[in-house]
Design an enzyme around this catalytic site. Sequence first.
Site, PDB file in Angstrom:
ATOM      1  CD  GLU A  93      -2.699  -1.111   2.515  1.00 51.48           C
ATOM      2  OE1 GLU A  93      -2.256  -0.535   3.517  1.00 51.48           O
ATOM      3  OE2 GLU A  93      -3.600  -1.955   2.540  1.00 51.48           O
ATOM      4  CE1 TYR A 105       7.552  -0.068  -3.738  1.00 54.58           C
ATOM      5  CE2 TYR A 105       5.826   1.543  -3.357  1.00 54.58           C
ATOM      6  CZ  TYR A 105       6.880   0.788  -2.889  1.00 54.58           C
ATOM      7  OH  TYR A 105       7.269   0.882  -1.578  1.00 54.58           O
TER       8      TYR A 105
HETATM    9  C1  COA Z   1      10.590   5.997  -2.571  1.00 53.00           C
HETATM   10  C2  COA Z   1      12.044   5.773  -2.194  1.00 53.00           C
HETATM   11  C3  COA Z   1      12.161   4.505  -1.375  1.00 53.00           C
HETATM   12  C4  COA Z   1      12.873   5.645  -3.495  1.00 53.00           C
HETATM   13  O1  COA Z   1      14.228   5.331  -3.141  1.00 53.00           O
HETATM   14  P1  COA Z   1      15.467   5.586  -4.141  1.00 53.00           P
HETATM   15  O2  COA Z   1      16.603   4.749  -3.651  1.00 53.00           O
HETATM   16  O3  COA Z   1      15.695   7.032  -4.305  1.00 53.00           O
HETATM   17  O4  COA Z   1      14.890   4.974  -5.501  1.00 53.00           O
HETATM   18  P2  COA Z   1      15.742   4.546  -6.819  1.00 53.00           P
HETATM   19  O5  COA Z   1      16.990   5.374  -6.906  1.00 53.00           O
HETATM   20  O6  COA Z   1      15.917   3.069  -6.800  1.00 53.00           O
HETATM   21  O7  COA Z   1      14.729   4.991  -7.958  1.00 53.00           O
HETATM   22  C5  COA Z   1      14.270   4.108  -8.958  1.00 53.00           C
HETATM   23  C6  COA Z   1      13.250   4.785  -9.836  1.00 53.00           C
HETATM   24  O8  COA Z   1      12.100   5.172  -9.072  1.00 53.00           O
HETATM   25  C7  COA Z   1      11.573   6.435  -9.558  1.00 53.00           C
HETATM   26  N1  COA Z   1      11.774   7.501  -8.562  1.00 53.00           N
HETATM   27  C8  COA Z   1      12.444   7.410  -7.389  1.00 53.00           C
HETATM   28  N2  COA Z   1      12.399   8.592  -6.734  1.00 53.00           N
HETATM   29  C9  COA Z   1      11.708   9.438  -7.523  1.00 53.00           C
HETATM   30  C10 COA Z   1      11.333  10.809  -7.410  1.00 53.00           C
HETATM   31  N3  COA Z   1      11.689  11.562  -6.347  1.00 53.00           N
HETATM   32  N4  COA Z   1      10.586  11.360  -8.400  1.00 53.00           N
HETATM   33  C11 COA Z   1      10.228  10.650  -9.481  1.00 53.00           C
HETATM   34  N5  COA Z   1      10.578   9.331  -9.665  1.00 53.00           N
HETATM   35  C12 COA Z   1      11.299   8.755  -8.691  1.00 53.00           C
HETATM   36  C13 COA Z   1      12.408   6.734 -10.799  1.00 53.00           C
HETATM   37  O9  COA Z   1      11.768   6.104 -11.885  1.00 53.00           O
HETATM   38  C14 COA Z   1      13.718   6.084 -10.459  1.00 53.00           C
HETATM   39  O10 COA Z   1      14.510   5.796 -11.574  1.00 53.00           O
HETATM   40  P3  COA Z   1      15.520   6.932 -12.137  1.00 53.00           P
HETATM   41  O11 COA Z   1      16.263   7.506 -10.958  1.00 53.00           O
HETATM   42  O12 COA Z   1      16.408   6.167 -13.081  1.00 53.00           O
HETATM   43  O13 COA Z   1      14.656   7.938 -12.809  1.00 53.00           O
HETATM   44  C15 COA Z   1      12.609   6.991  -1.399  1.00 53.00           C
HETATM   45  O14 COA Z   1      12.246   8.169  -2.059  1.00 53.00           O
HETATM   46  C16 COA Z   1      12.145   7.061   0.048  1.00 53.00           C
HETATM   47  O15 COA Z   1      12.740   6.484   0.963  1.00 53.00           O
HETATM   48  N6  COA Z   1      11.054   7.828   0.269  1.00 53.00           N
HETATM   49  C17 COA Z   1      10.503   8.003   1.607  1.00 53.00           C
HETATM   50  C18 COA Z   1       9.900   6.723   2.137  1.00 53.00           C
HETATM   51  C19 COA Z   1       8.850   6.137   1.215  1.00 53.00           C
HETATM   52  O16 COA Z   1       8.075   6.840   0.595  1.00 53.00           O
HETATM   53  N7  COA Z   1       8.820   4.800   1.138  1.00 53.00           N
HETATM   54  C20 COA Z   1       7.867   4.051   0.355  1.00 53.00           C
HETATM   55  C21 COA Z   1       6.587   3.964   1.088  1.00 53.00           C
HETATM   56  S1  COA Z   1       5.427   2.886   0.330  1.00 53.00           S
END
Ligand code: COA
Length: 137
Positions: A93, A105
Amino acid sequence: MMSPGSLAKLHAQCFLTPRPWSSKEFQELLLQTSVHLVSKDYGFIVGMLIGSEAELLTLAVDPQQHRKGIATKLLKEFENLCRSNTIKKIILEVMETNRPALKLYETNNFIVQGARKDYYSGVNGIKVSAIIMTKVL
Ligand SMILES: CC(C)(COP(=O)(O)OP(=O)(O)OC[C@H]1O[C@@H](n2cnc3c(N)ncnc32)[C@H](O)[C@@H]1OP(=O)(O)O)[C@@H](O)C(=O)NCCC(=O)NCCS
């Protein structure tokens, strides 16, 4: 392996809503045999594996380390853990306002299965729906 204290610290850096989980909550959660932790430097996933389905309970990456592929690597590792436990489907979720997570995702082939309206209480008590996503392994 990250300690419950460091999991809670990182969680607090990542979440306001849903509220961050305490060290005690992580500790108790991880005592359950169905609950698994996948962690790397700067990030982790906690998931629950029951029968043929897994629920991704939480995912957090250090805000200083975003967009470096850490979440993608964690997801792959979690999927492999699921496969080796004969899990057929992952469910999660996510807040409908959490664009980075929704994008992450989608990029990793999760599909929108439905929504739970006004599931979360966001900033100022504003209700936010949860998007339910699944991936068949
Ligand atoms: C969501 C989260 C886990 C992503 O972590 P991350 O290590 O930065 O993600 P990745 O580097 O593996 O990103 C993979 C892809 O996801 C998408 N993505 C990740 N962050 C993004 C952003 N801020 N805006 C748009 N797309 C994004 C992109 O498609 C990205 O690929 P790209 O960098 O080549 O464009 C991180 O932002 C986080 O910890 N957020 C706060 C906690 C949270 O929301 N957790 C999930 C709850 S369900």
